[in-house]
Write an enzyme that holds these catalytic residues in place. Structure first.
Site, PDB file in Angstrom:
ATOM      1  CG  HIS A 188      -3.690   0.596  -2.647  1.00  0.00           C
ATOM      2  ND1 HIS A 188      -3.375   0.658  -3.977  1.00  0.00           N
ATOM      3  CD2 HIS A 188      -2.522   0.425  -1.983  1.00  0.00           C
ATOM      4  CE1 HIS A 188      -2.053   0.547  -4.115  1.00  0.00           C
ATOM      5  NE2 HIS A 188      -1.514   0.403  -2.930  1.00  0.00           N
ATOM      6  N   GLY A 189      -8.180  -0.144  -1.822  1.00  0.00           N
ATOM      7  CA  GLY A 189      -9.326  -0.073  -0.913  1.00  0.00           C
ATOM      8  C   GLY A 189     -10.595   0.306  -1.640  1.00  0.00           C
TER       9      GLY A 189
END
Lengths: 471, 300
Positions: A332-333
Site C-alpha cells: 500500500h505504501g
C-alpha cells in the site's frame, strides 16, 4: 484525471462513441489502449514510458515462457519477468524509503541522494505490476491442453492483448487487480447490443454516490484526524472521526471499484467484484474475503499458497499469514506505518486462527457482537493509514483517553453519522438479503437510485483523488 | 428502470428547488466543514445584493470577526484555511458597491484558493444558482438534515447546545482550555520561529500589489489590518518578516494600517485565534477605524 472530472467524462464519451462504430469494430482493443494511454499520460506524460516498459517486459517474458522448449527455459523467463516487475516496483516505490533507512537525509543529501529521495511515484504502479506478475505466473502454470489457455500465437496480437490487459483504463490506477486467466478469455470484439445497461447504471450510480457523496464529504470531516488538530477534540469526537474514516475509506475504494466495474461493462468486460460488504464480516479472515478481494485473492494465490499456505503445520501457517499480510501492507505504501498495518492484520489473523483450533469455525448464527468486534479492530487499524507517524498514533490514542471532559463537536458528529448512514444501510441490506433471501422492491430501488442521482448533483463533497490512487 | 429512475430524480430535484424558493428557512442550514463554509461564503457573496461599503478579506484569523459585530456596512469574506488574495479576487471580479477593502496581513503569503474561485465563478452554473437554489452549496440537504439532527437530537445528550445556536457567527468561539491552548501555542511558536522563504514573500507580495492596484483602479481603497495574536508570536521571525515585507510594499505613509494595540494582551484560544470577547471588541475597533462616512447616492 479524476473519475469525476469533466475531462474524464469527455474521454469516456469519445471512446465509447468510437468503440462501437462499425468501422472500428476490428480495432476496438486499439481504441481502448489509446484511451488508456491518454488517460495515464494526462497527469504524468513521461511516465507512460514506464507503463509501456512494463507492458513490453510482460509481453516478451510471457511469450517466451509459452514457447520455451524446456522447463528450465520456462522457469528462467518466468523468474526474469517477475524479478523485473518487482525491480520496477521496488525502484519507483521503495527507493525513498530505503534511502531514508540508509541515512540519506533530504537536507544534507547530495545530487544522488536528492534523486533517490525524490523519485516520482507513478500512479497505479502497484496495480499494473501485480497484474503483470499474474500474467507471467498464469502462463507459467498453464499447459497446452488447459482450458485457461490465454495467449494467442501471434507475437503482435499477444503484445496488443497484454497492453490492453495492463493498461485498460477503468482499472489501471486503482484496480480491481485483474488476473490474466480471468481477463484474456474475454478479449474479443464486442457489440453495442451486448451492453447490460441496467447493470452499468447501477454500478456507476452506486459507485459515484459512494465516492462523491459519502467519501468526499467524509473527507472534509475526518480531515481533523491530523496532528495537532485532534489534540483539542473530545473523546467522542475522536471516536466519531475514526469511525467516519472507516466509512470513508470503504466508500472511496468500493465506490471507485464499482465505477471501474461499471465502465468496464460499458465496453463489454467483466471485472472482479472487489468488495462484498466487508463490514458485516464476523471474523478477520472473513473480512479479508470481503475487502479488496482482488488483492487478497492475488496475495493468496501468488504468495500465500507458494509459501505453503496452511499445509506446513500450524506455526508455519501463522508465519505465512503474518508475512503475507505485512508485505500486503507494504504494497500500500512505502512507509513503516503500512507495514505495521499489515502486521496488525497478520497478527490478528494468526491469533484468530489459533483461537479457532478445535472449535467449529462456521458461525452458528449472525452475531452483531462479532461484527462489532471485527469492525472495531479494522477501524483501529485504519489509524495507521491516516497517521503515518507512530508518535501521532500514540498521541491520538492518548487523546481518546484524556479528552473525556472536553466538549464534543456535535455538528461534526451529526454529519459523520449522516454520511455513514448510507454505508450502514448498504451493509444492513446485504445482511437481510443473505439471511432472508429478501430483495428490495423495484419501486424502492428506483427511488433509492433517484435520490442517489439528486445527491450527486446537489450534495457532493469537495473533489478529491481516490485514496488508493496514492498506492 | 433507468428511465423511471431518471424521471423520479428530476421530480425530486425540481421539488427541492420549489421548496427552497418558497421557504428557504434561514438558520436551518449549517455548513458541515471549513471547505464548504468557504465555498458557501463565496457563492453567497456573489448571489446576494452587495450594498456593503466595506469588505474584510483574510484567513481564519479575520473570519473570527462576526458581521454582527462589524456592523451592517461590513461584509466578511475571510476564508478559514485560505488566503486574503482569494477574497481580493472575489471582490475584484464582483465589486458591487464596495468602497473599502480591509486586508488581513498575517498570513498573506498563502496561495490563492483556486478551487473556491472556480466553484464560485463556474460558467453557466454560477448563473443557474440564483434560479435553482438547490445548486447552492449551503442548501445541500445534508446541511438541513444534520443541522436539525444535531440541534434536536444530539444536543439533548451534550451540553454543547449553546455552542450550536451560536454556530452561525463564530464570534462566540470555543471555550478556552488553558492546557490545550498552551500546547497549541507551543506548536505555533515552532512554526513562527522560521520566517517564510523570502522568494515566497516577494512573489506573494507582488501578487498582492497587483490585486490592490486593480481594486484601486475600480475606485476601491485598501486598508491593511494585522490581526492580533498572542503577544509571544508577534515578535517571532515569521510575523516580523511578514510585517516588514508588506510595510515595504505598502508604506504606512501611503496606506492605512491598523495594528494591534500595544497596551493590550489579546487572549486567544490557541495562540492565533481571538476568543469570543476579544473578537467582539476588536470588530468594534475595526469598524470605528475603517468606516468612512457614507457617500450620497451610494446605491446604483
Amino acid at each position: 484525471m479524476l473519475f469525476n472530472s469533466f475531462e474524464f467524462v469527455l474521454l469516456v464519451l469519445v471512446t465509447f462513441g468510437l468503440y462501437y462504430l462499425p468501422q472500428f469494430r476490428p480495432a476496438q482493443t486499439f481504441v481502448l489502449i489509446a484511451a488508456s494511454l491518454f488517460f495515464y499520460a494526462f497527469n504524468q506524460p513521461a511516465l507512460v514510458l514506464l507503463l509501456l516498459a512494463s507492458i513490453a517486459i510482460n509481453a516478451v517474458a510471457s511469450f517466451k515462457i509459452l514457447h520455451a522448449s524446456h522447463a528450465i527455459g520456462k522457469k528462467s523467463w518466468a523468474t526474469a519477468g517477475v524479478v523485473s516487475n518487482l525491480a520496477l516496483l521496488g525502484f519507483y516505490k521503495y527507493t525513498p524509503l530505503l534511502a531514508g533507512l540508509a541515512g540519506v537525509d533530504r537536507e544534507n543529501a547530495g545530487p544522488v541522494g536528492q534523486f533517490l529521495l525524490t523519485i516520482p511515484l507513478p500512479i497505479g504502479i502497484s496495480f499494473f505490476t501485480f497484474q503483470g506478475i499474474s500474467l507471467l505466473i498464469d502462463v507459467f502454470r498453464q499447459t497446452d491442453a488447459s482450458p485457461q489457455r490465454i495467449l494467442r500465437r501471434s507475437v503482435w496480437r499477444h503484445f496488443v492483448d497484454t497492453a490492453f490487459f495492463e493498461a485498460f483504463f477503468p482499472q489501471l490506477v486503482a484496480g480491481p487487480i485483474v488476473k490474466a486467466h480471468e481477463f484474456f478469455p474475454q478479449i474479443r470484439p464486442k457489440a453495442f447490443s451486448e451492453i447490460k445497461w441496467e447493470s452499468v447504471f447501477r454500478a456507476l450510480v452506486t459507485g459515484y454516490c459512494l465516492k462523491m457523496v459519502v467519501a468526499d464529504n467524509l473527507k472534509d470531516l475526518t480531515y481533523w484526524i491530523a496532528y495537532p488538530y485532534f489534540l483539542q477534540a473530545s473523546t467522542l469526537t475522536l471516536v466519531s472521526m475514526l469511525v467516519g474514516y472507516s466509512m470513508q475509506i470503504f466508500a472511496d475504494f468500493a465506490g471507485y471499484s464499482l465505477i471501474a466495474i461499471g465502465l468496464a461493462r460499458l465496453f463489454g468486460y467483466e471485472l472482479i467484484e472487489n468488495f462484498n460488504f466487508p463490514y458485516i464480516a464476523q471474523s478477520l479472515s472473513e473480512f479479508w474475503r470481503r475487502w479488496h478481494i482482488s488483492l487478497s485473492s492475488w496475495l493468496r494465490e501468488y504468495l500465500y499458497y507458494p509459501l505453503g499456505g496452511n499445509r506446513r503445520g500450524e506455526f508455519r501457517t501463522y508465519v505465512n499469514l503474518i508475512v503475507v499480510m505485512t508485505l500486503g501492507g507494504l504494497w500500500h505504501g512505502a512507509a513503516w506505518s503500512y507495514a505495521a498495518w499489515g502486521l496488525f492484520h497478520g497478527a490478528g489473523l494468526a491469533v484468530e486462527r489459533w483461537w479457532q483450533r478445535g472449535r467449529n469455525s462456521a458461525a452458528a448464527s449472525f452475531s452483531p457482537l462479532r461484527v462489532l468486534f471485527v469492525f472495531s479492530y479494522v477501524t483501529f487499524g485504519w489509524l495507521l493509514f491516516k497517521l503515518p507517524n507512530f508518535e501521532h498514533v500514540i498521541a491520538f490514542v492518548r487523546a481518546c483517553f484524556d479528552n473525556t471532559g472536553l466538549r464534543s463537536d456535535t455538528r461534526l458528529i451529526a454529519f459523520i453519522l449522516l454520511y455513514s448512514l448510507p454505508v450502514v444501510a448498504y451493509h444492513a441490506l446485504a445482511v437481510r438479503r443473505a439471511r432472508a433471501g429478501w430483495k428490495v422492491p423495484v419501486g424502492w430501488q428506483q427511488l433509492a437510485y433517484a435520490v442517489g442521482l439528486v445527491a450527486l448533483l446537489i450534495n457532493s463533497g469537495s473533489p478529491g483523488a481516490f485514496i488508493y490512487f496514492q498506492f | 428502470m433507468i428511465t423511471r429512475t431518471l424521471l423520479i430524480a428530476l421530480a425530486l430535484f425540481l421539488a427541492y428547488n420549489l421548496i427552497l424558493s418558497l421557504a428557504p428557512l434561514p438558520g436551518w442550514f449549517v455548513t458541515q466543514s471549513q471547505w464548504q463554509e468557504n465555498i458557501a461564503k463565496a457563492q453567497d457573496y456573489l448571489l446576494a445584493e452587495r450594498p456593503h461599503r466595506c469588505v474584510l478579506v483574510g484567513t481564519s484569523l479575520a473570519a473570527r470577526l462576526s458581521e454582527r459585530h462589524l456592523g451592517p456596512d461590513f461584509r466578511n469574506v475571510s476564508f478559514s484555511g485560505g488566503s486574503p488574495i482569494t477574497g481580493l479576487e472575489l471582490v475584484r471580479r464582483s465589486p458591487g458597491d464596495t468602497q473599502v477593502v480591509v486586508i488581513e496581513t498575517n498570513l498573506f503569503f498563502r496561495d490563492v484558493d483556486d478551487a473556491v474561485l472556480s466553484n464560485a465563478f463556474r460558467p453557466a452554473l454560477s448563473g443557474l444558482r440564483s434560479y435553482l437554489p438547490a445548486l447552492q452549496e449551503k442548501y445541500q440537504p445534508a446541511n438541513f438534515i444534520a443541522g436539525k439532527l444535531g440541534e434536536k437530537l444530539l444536543a439533548t445528550g451534550f451540553t454543547a447546545a449553546s455552542n450550536w445556536t451560536h454556530r452561525r457567527d463564530r464570534a462566540a468561539g470555543p471555550a478556552v482550555n488553558p492546557a490545550l491552548c498552551g500546547q497549541l501555542l507551543s506548536g505555533h511558536r515552532k512554526t513562527h520561529a522560521r520566517a517564510p522563504d523570502p522568494a515566497l514573500l516577494k512573489r506573494q507580495a507582488a501578487r498582492l500589489q497587483h490585486e490592490v492596484r486593480q481594486l484601486e483602479a475600480l475606485g476601491i481603497s485598501c486598508v491593511f489590518v494585522e490581526m492580533p495574536v498572542d503577544r509571544s508570536l508577534m515578535a517571532m521571525p515569521l510575523d516580523c518578516a511578514t510585517r516588514a515585507c508588506l510595510m515595504d510594499c505598502f508604506p504606512p505613509a501611503q496606506y492605512r494600517w491598523i495594528q494591534p494595540r500595544e497596551d493590550h494582551d489579546y487572549r486567544t484560544t490557541d495562540g492565533l485565534h481571538l476568543t469570543g470577547d476579544e473578537a467582539r471588541a476588536f470588530a468594534a475597533e475595526l469598524r470605528q477605524a475603517v468606516l468612512p462616512p457614507a457617500r450620497p447616492n451610494q446605491r446604483s
